[in-house]
Enzyme design. Structure first.
Site, PDB file in Angstrom:
ATOM      1  N   LYS A 217       0.828  -1.213   0.000  1.00  0.00           N
ATOM      2  CA  LYS A 217       0.000   0.000   0.000  1.00  0.00           C
ATOM      3  C   LYS A 217       0.856   1.254   0.000  1.00  0.00           C
ATOM      4  O   LYS A 217       0.518   2.246  -0.632  1.00  0.00           O
ATOM      5  CB  LYS A 217      -0.935   0.012   1.213  1.00  0.00           C
ATOM      6  CG  LYS A 217      -2.115  -0.914   1.035  1.00  0.00           C
ATOM      7  CD  LYS A 217      -3.186  -0.672   2.059  1.00  0.00           C
ATOM      8  CE  LYS A 217      -4.369  -1.605   1.828  1.00  0.00           C
ATOM      9  NZ  LYS A 217      -5.260  -1.676   2.963  1.00  0.00           N
TER      10      LYS A 217
ATOM     11  N   LYS B 247      -4.804  -9.352  -6.945  1.00  0.00           N
ATOM     12  CA  LYS B 247      -5.983  -9.612  -6.101  1.00  0.00           C
ATOM     13  C   LYS B 247      -7.150  -8.719  -6.543  1.00  0.00           C
ATOM     14  O   LYS B 247      -6.931  -7.564  -6.909  1.00  0.00           O
ATOM     15  CB  LYS B 247      -5.594  -9.280  -4.656  1.00  0.00           C
ATOM     16  CG  LYS B 247      -6.471  -9.879  -3.598  1.00  0.00           C
ATOM     17  CD  LYS B 247      -5.968  -9.499  -2.221  1.00  0.00           C
ATOM     18  CE  LYS B 247      -6.105  -8.022  -1.971  1.00  0.00           C
ATOM     19  NZ  LYS B 247      -5.798  -7.590  -0.625  1.00  0.00           N
TER      20      LYS B 247
ATOM     21  N   LYS C 119     -11.036  -3.324  -4.052  1.00  0.00           N
ATOM     22  CA  LYS C 119     -12.001  -2.222  -4.107  1.00  0.00           C
ATOM     23  C   LYS C 119     -11.405  -1.012  -4.817  1.00  0.00           C
ATOM     24  O   LYS C 119     -12.125  -0.181  -5.352  1.00  0.00           O
ATOM     25  CB  LYS C 119     -12.360  -1.778  -2.694  1.00  0.00           C
ATOM     26  CG  LYS C 119     -13.063  -2.789  -1.833  1.00  0.00           C
ATOM     27  CD  LYS C 119     -13.090  -2.271  -0.392  1.00  0.00           C
ATOM     28  CE  LYS C 119     -13.613  -3.301   0.582  1.00  0.00           C
ATOM     29  NZ  LYS C 119     -13.238  -3.021   1.966  1.00  0.00           N
TER      30      LYS C 119
END
Ligand code: TYM
Length: 343
Positions: free
Chosen positions: A114, A197, A200
């Site tokens: 991230k 993956k 969202k």
């Protein structure tokens, strides 16, 4: 006897990865007998580790609660609440920050992914995110945590934190935390790239099926899903346990992903799906998969939208859930403070 805890971030775009990897399992677990209490938390304090628009955050919090209920979590059996209403989570997180070692956090792969190259600019909250997760779980002395595969490392860290607390203070206060990762799709991949993956935050809407997608959109997204030039694999692609062999996952990630999604939505084994489709074109599998998703997912989205029209019901569920969670977690926090010498 077990206590269950799990959380979902209210960051919008809830997708079939969240559902098949986690929420569907929350519903399954409700049927088990040896459960003392189950807590399903909308983790809004985790969401703000990256910037959130305040109005959208509020809406997404309600929508996540709606997803829980529309998926089959019964608010009279399980406690549904949002994290920020229960102050013990943040308070225990501080205590656990003093137990957790920096070296442990430095190993967290999700933080590395991230933060990327932007490590110096991300929030301290993003770095300490897994400690707040540990606090969520330990606030209720939970033993079982149903999650998707991507949360495994965070749960191992939570277990290490609990063990160190017990060891440092010479107590046996926190029980062992066991991750519950099960079902046919513990790691749902992007429909555009089988090595990524489903997420969202992916820019491409075609990478995921959202829970609120209408039937025609679901079909369109599945039809457009990336595949390879082969036909559907045969039973030789499975190992003795009925799982895909690693070379098949490596060479045909998109095909594997579609079959995994199919298995999870229909509660079928990989063998069942492969026996039906082996040697056929992907278009056959895709049409049946789209039918299956429209059957199982679209009604959840419809129910979510209905609930969102009158948010007072959702508000009341969150408020009542928070009252119970507050009382339960405060009792534990009081004992934790006694152990540390803080009261
Ligand atoms: P979040 O909001 O990212 O995801 C919610 C749940 O969905 C699972 N999941 C997936 N499963 C399969 N395939 C995917 N592509 C996929 N994407 C997401 C996640 O594993 C998760 O179970 N840190 C957590 C929230 C959290 C939590 C907790 C979980 C906060 N505190 C305490 C358990 C216990 C998270 O970011 O979830």
């Amino acid at each position: 006897m077990d206590r269950i805890f799990s959380g979902v971030q209210p960051t919008g775009n809830l997708h079939i990865g969240n559902y098949l990897g986690a929420i569907k399992n929350f519903v399954e677990i409700q049927k088990r007998k040896n459960i003392i209490k189950s807590y399903y938390c909308v983790v809004d304090l985790h969401a703000i580790t990256v910037w959130q628009n305040p109005k959208k955050l509020k809406n997404d919090t309600l929508e996540t609660a709606a997803a829980f209920i529309a998926s089959g979590i019964n608010p009279t059996k399980s406690i549904i609440f949002n994290q920020s209403r229960v102050s013990s989570h943040a308070e225990l997180a501080w205590i656990l920050n003093c137990i957790c070692r920096i070296g442990w956090l430095n190993r967290m792969t999700q933080f590395k992914e991230k933060a990327g190259k932007n490590r110096e600019q991300v929030s301290v909250g993003l770095y300490a995110y897994p400690v707040l997760m540990a606090s969520d779980i330990l606030s209720y002395k939970s033993t079982l945590v149903p999650v998707g595969d991507d949360q495994k490392q965070h749960l191992e860290l939570a277990r290490d934190i609990a063990n160190k607390f017990n060891y440092d203070y010479g107590v046996n206060f926190f029980p062992e935390i066991k991750p519950l990762i099960f079902g046919g799709a513990t790691r749902v991949m992007s429909l555009r790239d089988g090595n990524k993956k489903m997420s969202k935050s992916d820019d491409s809407e075609y990478s995921r099926i959202n829970l609120v997608d209408e039937a025609d959109i679901i079909r369109k997204k599945i039809r457009k899903a990336k595949t390879d030039s082969g036909s559907i694999m045969d039973l030789k692609s499975l190992d003795d346990k009925g799982e895909f062999k690693s070379e098949v996952i490596c060479n045909r990630p998109e095909a594997v992903n579609l079959i995994n999604i199919f298995c999870a939505t229909e509660n079928k084994t990989k063998r069942d799906i492969i026996e039906k489709f082996m040697g056929k074109n992907f278009s056959n599998l895709k049409e049946s998969l789209a039918d299956s998703l429209i059957n199982k997912i679209a009604p959840i989205g419809k129910e979510m939208k209905k609930m969102m029209q009158d948010s007072s019901y959702l508000e009341s569920i969150l408020k009542e859930g928070a009252e119970i969670a507050d009382e339960d977690s405060k009792k534990n926090l009081f004992e934790i403070k006694n152990i540390i010498g803080l009261n």
